[in-house]
Design a protein around this motif. Structure first.
Motif, short mmCIF file in Angstrom:
data_model
loop_
_atom_site.label_atom_id
_atom_site.label_comp_id
_atom_site.label_asym_id
_atom_site.label_seq_id
_atom_site.Cartn_x
_atom_site.Cartn_y
_atom_site.Cartn_z
N ILE A 160 -40.28 38.30 -36.60
CA ILE A 160 -39.27 39.20 -37.16
C ILE A 160 -39.65 39.64 -38.56
N ASN A 161 -40.18 38.72 -39.33
CA ASN A 161 -40.54 39.03 -40.73
C ASN A 161 -41.91 39.68 -40.86
N GLY A 162 -42.59 39.95 -39.75
CA GLY A 162 -43.87 40.65 -39.79
C GLY A 162 -45.04 39.78 -40.19
N SER A 163 -44.95 38.48 -40.00
CA SER A 163 -46.03 37.57 -40.41
C SER A 163 -47.05 37.31 -39.31
N LEU A 164 -46.83 37.86 -38.09
CA LEU A 164 -47.75 37.65 -36.98
C LEU A 164 -48.42 38.95 -36.59
N PRO A 165 -49.73 38.97 -36.42
CA PRO A 165 -50.42 40.16 -35.92
C PRO A 165 -49.97 40.49 -34.50
N VAL A 166 -50.13 41.74 -34.10
CA VAL A 166 -49.72 42.17 -32.76
C VAL A 166 -50.47 41.39 -31.69
N THR A 221 -51.68 38.39 -31.83
CA THR A 221 -51.16 37.02 -31.76
C THR A 221 -49.85 36.98 -30.98
N MET A 222 -48.98 37.97 -31.21
CA MET A 222 -47.72 38.02 -30.47
C MET A 222 -47.97 38.23 -28.98
N LEU A 223 -48.97 39.04 -28.63
CA LEU A 223 -49.28 39.27 -27.23
C LEU A 223 -49.79 37.98 -26.57
N VAL A 224 -50.63 37.23 -27.29
CA VAL A 224 -51.14 35.96 -26.77
C VAL A 224 -49.99 34.96 -26.61
N LEU A 225 -49.09 34.90 -27.60
CA LEU A 225 -47.98 33.96 -27.53
C LEU A 225 -47.01 34.32 -26.40
N LEU A 226 -46.88 35.60 -26.11
CA LEU A 226 -46.02 36.06 -25.02
C LEU A 226 -46.45 35.39 -23.71
N PHE A 227 -47.74 35.49 -23.40
CA PHE A 227 -48.23 34.89 -22.15
C PHE A 227 -48.35 33.37 -22.27
N GLY A 228 -48.69 32.91 -23.49
CA GLY A 228 -48.82 31.47 -23.70
C GLY A 228 -47.51 30.75 -23.50
N LYS A 229 -46.41 31.29 -23.99
CA LYS A 229 -45.10 30.66 -23.85
C LYS A 229 -44.63 30.71 -22.39
N THR A 230 -44.96 31.79 -21.72
CA THR A 230 -44.62 31.90 -20.30
C THR A 230 -45.27 30.78 -19.50
N LEU A 278 -45.18 24.97 -28.45
CA LEU A 278 -44.41 23.74 -28.28
C LEU A 278 -42.93 23.96 -28.52
N SER A 279 -42.11 23.18 -27.84
CA SER A 279 -40.65 23.13 -28.06
C SER A 279 -40.01 24.50 -27.95
N THR A 280 -39.04 24.80 -28.83
CA THR A 280 -38.24 26.02 -28.68
C THR A 280 -38.93 27.26 -29.24
N GLY A 281 -39.78 27.10 -30.25
CA GLY A 281 -40.49 28.25 -30.81
C GLY A 281 -39.70 29.09 -31.79
N HIS A 282 -38.63 28.54 -32.37
CA HIS A 282 -37.81 29.32 -33.30
C HIS A 282 -38.59 29.78 -34.52
N HIS A 283 -39.49 28.94 -35.02
CA HIS A 283 -40.25 29.31 -36.21
C HIS A 283 -41.16 30.51 -35.91
N GLY A 284 -41.75 30.54 -34.73
CA GLY A 284 -42.60 31.67 -34.35
C GLY A 284 -41.82 32.96 -34.28
N LEU A 285 -40.59 32.90 -33.76
CA LEU A 285 -39.75 34.10 -33.70
C LEU A 285 -39.42 34.60 -35.10
N GLU A 286 -39.10 33.70 -36.00
CA GLU A 286 -38.80 34.10 -37.37
C GLU A 286 -40.00 34.76 -38.03
N GLN A 287 -41.20 34.23 -37.78
CA GLN A 287 -42.41 34.83 -38.31
C GLN A 287 -42.61 36.24 -37.76
#
Length: 595
Positions: free
Chosen positions: A317-323, A325-334, A306-315
């Motif tokens: 960067i700080n290593g709080s997201l599994p690889v 999850t990031m791959l899923v979010l990559l396609f999900g945001k697209t 949803l929206s801009t996703g700034h919180h997800g980017l911060e997570q």
């Protein structure tokens, strides 16, 4: 008492009117003030609306998870409502704004190249308000598109108020866009460079640098006075210390180029193959409603997109997201961004692109860290580099995003990998462009058509300007005595010469025979074939640049025009003056249209 002041004021006015850079510097400050205020108002409206819809009504927490009573069904209802309102406003007031543009930034690019820097005041206002509503309701979009369009609209408005030329109006439009970008991202230099760079694929608008930087700094200053200078992301400081990491950053470039291709292709497919066909059947309003409904249901189950996703980017960067999850979010945001903006709803593509690029970088960085922890010691830095690299690829803008990411992170520790990764990605993605109205360079832009003098002549053809009709043709065997009688009975100065077989063999100029024209001793000894120059001809489909070159090389005042399939059949003559007159008239038309 007022004497010295009046003298200084008169000198200032003289310099202001005579020196373009001074005028643009002063106007840059003025536009920057208003662009900064608009950015502040936009941010306040967005913060309030987002807090009301997503936090109070839907129960989503600003840091993920739930807060209070959880009502995720609010999101699709809110997005459909916003889509209907947006569709109604666009259909009533801006029916052409949805065709051939990606977002507000692309609309600004289109205005620069195709509309003489003209932006209707109601366009950025409507798009700004509906963008706030779209992002607050959960639509996957960013702030920068509407804010840059609002800034560009301000620049255009001031240009009209001060009676500026078309060229200066275009510059002031970029000045306003730079102010909006610099403020909303708290990145004054990155905002300025992005605004003047994003309008071309292989160039940038150098004449706007002074005013764009000035506007961006002023707008940025006002914005951080209102919201503080805290960077967008609360992240550690990153440094590049191992040259071996450049290999992984090169891999990151290739990954970002692939993600960019998928991102753009997905957006274009949904926009033109799905929503455009739906719009032709049910209209703009219901098409947006369909996009809002699908996006709302999607976001209800996957609120990370949803929206801009700034919180997800911060997570990330700080290593709080599994690889994974990031791959899923990559396609999900697209997909989420394509649903939101592809259906015609308002917002910018910059922030979603940063999100997708960041997740791409995170996948590469944290995967490399798991295999080579001694080399890739700060995988979070790959998220930052991915953000800039991805946008550099999709927007063909290698410099602005690089600087902007450095300013967002308040550090230049990753400058070397940012430069390398961005350059590689731009080369790999050279055929990919997120913004539909970008042009290759200044020579391809109508904004600089006056600079392309050779191109003007290449677009005009001999067939439209030569003099048709009877042409006096001389035979090679004509004697000087007979030539004097011919010249006496005509006003012509240049004569095509043919041999006995009817082939053009030369051109006779009166200037070449003037000294011997009345030498009676030569009357029966000299013939035209001895006096003629080498033959020069043109075809009626030759361009005027070719004609100009032949006039210069031959030093003739007239050249015969012949048929292409019969090079010895003369159709008429073209004068050297005809070429210059055609150039002058066409250039005058261009200048007149630019006023």
């Amino acid at each position: 008492m007022l004497g010295p002041f009046n003298k200084i004021w008169k000198e200032y006015l003289r310099v202001y009117h005579s020196v373009t850079y001074v005028r643009m510097l002063v106007l840059g400050v003025l536009v920057g003030i208003f662009a900064g205020l608009v950015a502040v108002i936009f941010r306040l409206g967005l913060d309030y609306s987002l807090d009301f819809i997503q936090h109070n009504l839907a129960g989503f927490s600003s840091h993920g998870g739930h807060s209070g009573e959880y009502r995720p069904w609010v999101i699709p209802i809110a997005l459909v409502s916003v889509a209907l309102v947006t569709g109604f406003l666009v259909e009533k007031f801006l029916p052409d704004s949805i065709h051939g543009v990606t977002d507000g930034t692309d609309a600004m690019i289109k205005a620069f190249h195709q509309n003489k820097g003209e932006i209707k005041p109601k366009a950025p206002i409507i798009k700004g308000i509906t963008s706030i509503m779209t992002i607050a309701a959960g639509g996957s979009a960013g702030q920068e598109g509407p804010v840059s369009q609002l800034g560009a609209g301000l620049g255009c408005w001031f240009a009209h108020k001060f009676g500026l030329s078309t060229k200066e109006r275009r510059i002031l439009m970029l000045t306003g866009a730079a102010g909006g970008l610099g403020a909303i991202f708290l990145a004054p230099l990155g905002g300025a460079m992005t605004a003047i760079e994003v309008i071309y694929k292989e160039d940038f608008e150098s004449e706007a640098i002074v005013s764009a930087v000035t506007s961006s700094v002023v707008a940025y200053s006002l914005f951080f006075m209102a919201f503080g200078s805290k960077p967008m992301f609360d992240i550690p400081e990153f440094h590049f210390n191992d040259a071996r990491e450049l290999l992984f950053y090169a891999i990151l470039s290739a990954a970002c180029a692939l993600a960019a291709w998928i991102y753009v292709r997905t957006f274009h497919f949904l926009k033109y193959s799905v929503f455009e066909k739906l719009r032709q059947r049910v209209g703009i309003m219901w098409t947006m409603a369909a996009g809002g409904l699908i996006m709302g249901v999607y976001g209800m189950f996957y609120p990370e997109v949803l929206s801009t996703g700034h919180h997800g980017l911060e997570q990330a960067i700080n290593g709080s997201l599994p690889v994974f999850t990031m791959l899923v979010l990559l396609f999900g945001k697209t997909l989420a961004t394509s649903l939101t903006l592809g259906s015609g709803m308002s917002g910018g593509m910059f922030a979603p692109a940063l999100f997708v690029g960041g997740m791409t970088g995170g996948v590469v960085g944290f995967t490399a860290n798991s295999f080579y922890p001694n080399i890739v010691t700060q995988p979070g830095g790959y998220v930052l580099v991915g953000m800039a690299t991805f946008f550099a690829g999709v927007a063909n803008a290698p410099i602005g995003p690089l600087i902007m990411v450095c300013e967002l992170s308040q550090g230049y520790g990753l400058l070397a990998p940012l430069m390398l990764a961005g350059a590689i990605c731009v080369v790999i993605s050279r055929k990919v462009s997120l913004y539909e109205n970008q042009v290759e360079n200044k020579f391809e832009s109508p904004a600089h058509i006056v600079d392309s003098t050779v191109n003007i002549l290449e677009n005009l053809h001999v067939g439209d300007f030569y003099q048709r009709g009877r042409v006096t043709i001389l035979e090679e065997s004509i004697t000087l005595k007979a030539l004097t009688n011919i010249i006496t009975g005509t006003n012509e100065f240049f004569f095509p010469v043919k041999n006995i077989a009817g082939e053009i063999t030369g051109i006779l100029s009166i200037n070449d025979v003037r000294n011997i024209l009345y030498e009676e001793s030569l009357f029966d000894l000299v013939v035209v074939g001895d006096l003629a120059r080498k033959g020069v001809t043109l075809h009626d489909d030759d361009d005027l640049y070719t004609a100009l070159v032949k006039f210069v090389d031959s030093d003739l005042g007239q050249i015969p025009v012949v048929q292409e399939d019969n090079p010895h059949e003369i159709l008429g003559l073209i004068n050297r003056a005809d070429v210059f007159r055609a150039y002058k008239n066409h250039l005058s038309t261009i200048h007149e249209n630019e006023k």
